[in-house]
Design an enzyme around this catalytic site. Structure first.
Site, short mmCIF file in Angstrom:
data_model
loop_
_atom_site.label_atom_id
_atom_site.label_comp_id
_atom_site.label_asym_id
_atom_site.label_seq_id
_atom_site.Cartn_x
_atom_site.Cartn_y
_atom_site.Cartn_z
N ASN A 76 -5.01 3.45 -3.91
CA ASN A 76 -6.19 4.21 -4.30
C ASN A 76 -5.83 5.42 -5.15
O ASN A 76 -6.70 6.05 -5.76
CB ASN A 76 -6.96 4.68 -3.07
CG ASN A 76 -7.90 3.62 -2.53
OD1 ASN A 76 -8.28 2.69 -3.22
ND2 ASN A 76 -8.28 3.77 -1.26
N ASP A 115 0.86 -1.18 0.00
CA ASP A 115 0.00 0.00 0.00
C ASP A 115 0.90 1.23 0.00
O ASP A 115 2.03 1.19 0.51
CB ASP A 115 -0.90 -0.03 1.24
CG ASP A 115 -1.61 1.28 1.46
OD1 ASP A 115 -2.40 1.68 0.59
OD2 ASP A 115 -1.37 1.91 2.52
N ARG A 131 -7.38 13.60 6.02
CA ARG A 131 -7.16 12.18 5.74
C ARG A 131 -8.41 11.35 6.05
O ARG A 131 -8.79 10.45 5.29
CB ARG A 131 -5.97 11.67 6.55
CG ARG A 131 -5.72 10.16 6.47
CD ARG A 131 -5.46 9.69 5.05
NE ARG A 131 -5.05 8.29 5.03
CZ ARG A 131 -4.94 7.55 3.93
NH1 ARG A 131 -5.23 8.07 2.75
NH2 ARG A 131 -4.56 6.28 4.00
#
Length: 229
Positions: free
Chosen positions: A119, A10, A41
């Protein structure tokens, strides 16, 4: 960590410190930098999850920009177009965690293929990695943009397996985000949760295969296994 042939990491929070944007936030809004970064965030993640559930995908830059606008409105801080652009661009210049470069170098020197699954958009991943001079480490930079849905949707983990070119049981999935590690575990990856801050793992019917306090410990375990075999 037996039979690991490749690693997929990630990006946000695992390799790079998302709270490093607090410095830019503090410069623009003295005494509010940390508060903005934390809320930003949180909303960024929420917007990716909500958009996936609603089937309303936008790229990561858009989700990040929307989350910044919300955060400033919530904190009652005015934001003009120039400031908005400056702070949004800070997400392209995130600082790696202190343990990241050395751990990647050791794994790279050992010839272990590495990739990122994030992402982030193709553009944002490439810029974050390039701006930190770590492009050499990765064979694959994999974006959810290809499948138009955010993690933790299963199709993202399918994509990671396909791009790394190994069966999922031979790919170590490394994340500091417990929700991400959970989804990867449900998909069938052996998972290492990087628990830098002594947190508690989520109760979502899965547990990580391994837990490490930082990426250096991940490298230690993998390289020790290589020596023993």
């Amino acid at each position: 960590m037996k039979n690991i042939k490749a690693i997929v990491f990630d990006l946000y929070g695992t390799l790079y410190d998302v709270q490093s944007v607090s410095q830019a936030c503090e410069e623009c809004y003295p005494t509010h930098g940390e508060s903005i970064a934390l809320l930003w965030r949180q909303k960024q993640l929420e917007y990716t999850w909500l958009r996936s559930l609603m089937g309303r995908y936008v790229n990561f830059e858009q989700a990040t920009e929307d989350a910044l606008r919300y955060s400033c409105a919530h904190l009652k801080l005015p934001i003009d177009a120039e400031t908005h652009r400056h702070l949004s661009d800070a997400y392209l210049r995130l600082s790696p965690h202190r343990d990241t470069p050395a751990a990647l170098q050791r794994l790279h020197n050992a010839g272990i293929p590495m990739g990122v699954i994030s992402n982030g958009s193709h553009n944002s991943i490439a810029q974050v990695v390039s701006n930190s001079n770590l492009s050499w480490a990765f064979r694959e930079l994999i974006s959810v943009e290809t499948v138009q849905v955010f993690k933790p949707h299963t199709s993202v983990y399918v994509l990671a397996e396909k791009r790394m070119g190994q069966p999922k049981e031979n790919i170590l999935f490394v994340s500091s985000n417990a929700w991400d590690a959970t989804a990867a575990s449900h998909y069938g990856f052996p998972v290492c949760w990087v628990n830098r801050y002594n947190g508690v793992f989520d109760e979502l019917e899965a547990k990580p295969t391994y837990v490490a306090s930082d990426l250096g410990r991940v490298a230690d375990a993998l390289l020790a296994e290589q020596v023993s075999t």
